[in-house]
Write a protein that holds these residues in place. Structure first.
Motif, PDB file in Angstrom:
ATOM      1  N   HIS A   2      82.110  34.441  43.301  1.00  0.00           N
ATOM      2  CA  HIS A   2      82.768  34.264  44.680  1.00  0.00           C
ATOM      3  C   HIS A   2      83.467  32.898  44.884  1.00  0.00           C
ATOM      4  CE1 HIS A   2      80.756  37.723  46.227  1.00  0.00           C
ATOM      5  NE2 HIS A   2      79.731  37.327  45.367  1.00  0.00           N
ATOM      6  N   VAL A   3      83.244  31.998  43.824  1.00  0.00           N
ATOM      7  CA  VAL A   3      83.824  30.463  44.172  1.00  0.00           C
ATOM      8  C   VAL A   3      84.849  30.229  42.907  1.00  0.00           C
ATOM      9  CG1 VAL A   3      81.888  29.749  45.532  1.00  0.00           C
ATOM     10  CG2 VAL A   3      82.022  29.525  42.993  1.00  0.00           C
ATOM     11  N   LEU A   4      84.782  31.089  41.931  1.00  0.00           N
ATOM     12  CA  LEU A   4      85.720  30.723  40.642  1.00  0.00           C
ATOM     13  C   LEU A   4      86.512  31.803  40.505  1.00  0.00           C
ATOM     14  CD1 LEU A   4      83.154  29.144  38.295  1.00  0.00           C
ATOM     15  CD2 LEU A   4      84.614  28.041  39.961  1.00  0.00           C
ATOM     16  N   ALA A   5      87.935  31.533  40.461  1.00  0.00           N
ATOM     17  CA  ALA A   5      89.108  32.697  40.333  1.00  0.00           C
ATOM     18  C   ALA A   5      88.872  33.048  38.642  1.00  0.00           C
ATOM     19  CB  ALA A   5      90.231  31.962  40.438  1.00  0.00           C
ATOM     20  N   THR A   6      88.166  32.535  37.931  1.00  0.00           N
ATOM     21  CA  THR A   6      88.055  33.043  36.543  1.00  0.00           C
ATOM     22  C   THR A   6      87.511  34.290  36.169  1.00  0.00           C
ATOM     23  OG1 THR A   6      85.759  31.989  35.946  1.00  0.00           O
ATOM     24  CG2 THR A   6      87.650  30.837  35.559  1.00  0.00           C
ATOM     25  N   SER A   7      86.621  35.073  37.302  1.00  0.00           N
ATOM     26  CA  SER A   7      86.044  36.219  37.264  1.00  0.00           C
ATOM     27  C   SER A   7      87.203  37.439  37.324  1.00  0.00           C
ATOM     28  CB  SER A   7      85.035  36.548  38.314  1.00  0.00           C
ATOM     29  OG  SER A   7      85.555  36.429  39.596  1.00  0.00           O
ATOM     30  N   LEU A   8      88.220  37.173  38.234  1.00  0.00           N
ATOM     31  CA  LEU A   8      89.216  38.091  38.397  1.00  0.00           C
ATOM     32  C   LEU A   8      90.103  37.960  37.055  1.00  0.00           C
ATOM     33  CD1 LEU A   8      90.716  37.311  41.989  1.00  0.00           C
ATOM     34  CD2 LEU A   8      89.867  39.162  41.051  1.00  0.00           C
ATOM     35  N   ASP A   9      90.436  36.847  36.401  1.00  0.00           N
ATOM     36  CA  ASP A   9      90.994  36.886  35.173  1.00  0.00           C
ATOM     37  C   ASP A   9      90.198  37.691  34.157  1.00  0.00           C
ATOM     38  OD1 ASP A   9      93.073  35.358  36.296  1.00  0.00           O
ATOM     39  OD2 ASP A   9      92.259  33.149  35.804  1.00  0.00           O
ATOM     40  N   GLU A  10      88.934  37.442  33.939  1.00  0.00           N
ATOM     41  CA  GLU A  10      88.335  38.004  32.996  1.00  0.00           C
ATOM     42  C   GLU A  10      88.191  39.628  33.139  1.00  0.00           C
ATOM     43  OE1 GLU A  10      84.257  36.682  33.328  1.00  0.00           O
ATOM     44  OE2 GLU A  10      85.086  34.564  32.700  1.00  0.00           O
ATOM     45  N   GLY A  11      88.216  40.068  34.528  1.00  0.00           N
ATOM     46  CA  GLY A  11      88.290  41.507  35.012  1.00  0.00           C
ATOM     47  C   GLY A  11      89.551  42.214  34.470  1.00  0.00           C
ATOM     48  N   TYR A  12      90.585  41.291  35.064  1.00  0.00           N
ATOM     49  CA  TYR A  12      91.857  41.820  34.339  1.00  0.00           C
ATOM     50  C   TYR A  12      92.229  42.014  32.977  1.00  0.00           C
ATOM     51  CZ  TYR A  12      93.662  41.480  39.174  1.00  0.00           C
ATOM     52  OH  TYR A  12      93.733  41.566  40.539  1.00  0.00           O
ATOM     53  N   ARG A  13      91.555  40.932  32.167  1.00  0.00           N
ATOM     54  CA  ARG A  13      91.543  41.125  30.866  1.00  0.00           C
ATOM     55  C   ARG A  13      90.606  42.252  30.127  1.00  0.00           C
ATOM     56  NH1 ARG A  13      92.030  35.650  30.670  1.00  0.00           N
ATOM     57  NH2 ARG A  13      89.640  35.275  30.921  1.00  0.00           N
ATOM     58  N   ALA A  14      89.693  42.681  30.822  1.00  0.00           N
ATOM     59  CA  ALA A  14      88.876  43.753  30.501  1.00  0.00           C
ATOM     60  C   ALA A  14      89.603  45.030  30.800  1.00  0.00           C
ATOM     61  CB  ALA A  14      87.499  43.608  31.271  1.00  0.00           C
ATOM     62  N   MET A  15      90.367  45.089  32.097  1.00  0.00           N
ATOM     63  CA  MET A  15      91.087  46.481  32.211  1.00  0.00           C
ATOM     64  C   MET A  15      92.156  46.675  31.281  1.00  0.00           C
ATOM     65  SD  MET A  15      91.075  46.864  36.380  1.00  0.00           S
ATOM     66  CE  MET A  15      92.073  45.198  36.729  1.00  0.00           C
ATOM     67  N   ALA A  16      92.800  45.427  30.876  1.00  0.00           N
ATOM     68  CA  ALA A  16      93.936  45.627  30.201  1.00  0.00           C
ATOM     69  C   ALA A  16      93.743  45.937  28.539  1.00  0.00           C
ATOM     70  CB  ALA A  16      94.895  44.332  29.782  1.00  0.00           C
ATOM     71  N   ALA A  17      92.280  45.697  28.394  1.00  0.00           N
ATOM     72  CA  ALA A  17      91.887  46.063  26.994  1.00  0.00           C
ATOM     73  C   ALA A  17      91.467  47.464  26.883  1.00  0.00           C
ATOM     74  CB  ALA A  17      90.747  45.165  26.574  1.00  0.00           C
ATOM     75  N   ASP A  18      91.254  48.135  28.091  1.00  0.00           N
ATOM     76  CA  ASP A  18      90.840  49.783  28.270  1.00  0.00           C
ATOM     77  C   ASP A  18      92.121  50.569  27.857  1.00  0.00           C
ATOM     78  OD1 ASP A  18      90.290  52.095  28.673  1.00  0.00           O
ATOM     79  OD2 ASP A  18      88.756  51.569  30.578  1.00  0.00           O
ATOM     80  N   VAL A  19      92.368  50.848  26.591  1.00  0.00           N
ATOM     81  CA  VAL A  19      93.604  51.488  26.212  1.00  0.00           C
ATOM     82  C   VAL A  19      93.887  52.656  26.840  1.00  0.00           C
ATOM     83  CG1 VAL A  19      94.729  52.666  24.277  1.00  0.00           C
ATOM     84  CG2 VAL A  19      93.356  50.319  23.773  1.00  0.00           C
ATOM     85  N   ALA A  20      92.572  53.637  27.042  1.00  0.00           N
ATOM     86  CA  ALA A  20      92.860  54.912  27.754  1.00  0.00           C
ATOM     87  C   ALA A  20      93.430  54.630  29.059  1.00  0.00           C
ATOM     88  CB  ALA A  20      91.453  55.825  27.834  1.00  0.00           C
TER      89      ALA A  20
END
Length: 76
Positions: free
Chosen positions: A37-55
Motif C-alpha cells: 500500500h505504500v511502495l510502488a514496486t508491488s505494481l511493477d512486480e505485478g506487471y512483470r509477472a503478467m508479462a511473463a505469463d505467455v498464454a
C-alpha cells in the motif's frame, strides 16, 4: 535498514494478532500487510509477472488486434 515505531492498537486487535502470528513475528506481519500500500514496486512486480505469463499475453494481444480491427471497420 529498519526503523523502530510505536503504534497503538485496540486491545482485542493486539490479542488477536498475538494469537495469530505470535509476539516475535508481529512486526514482519504488519510490514508485509502495509508494504504493497505504500511502495510502488508491488505494481511493477505485478506487471512483470503478467508479462511473463505467455498464454495471458497471447490472449491480450489477440484481443487488442481484434479491437483494432473493429475500430478500423467502424471508421469506414
Amino acid at each position: 535498514m529498519h526503523r523502530k515505531m510505536t503504534i497503538t492498537l485496540d486491545e482485542e486487535v493486539y490479542e488477536g494478532l498475538y494469537r495469530t502470528v505470535g509476539k516475535r513475528r508481529m512486526s514482519q506481519f504488519i510490514e508485509d500487510l502495509v508494504r504493497p500500500h505504500v511502495l510502488a514496486t508491488s505494481l511493477d512486480e505485478g506487471y512483470r509477472a503478467m508479462a511473463a505469463d505467455v498464454a495471458r499475453e497471447a490472449e491480450a494481444q489477440e484481443w487488442c488486434n481484434g479491437l483494432a480491427g473493429d475500430m478500423a471497420n467502424e471508421a469506414r
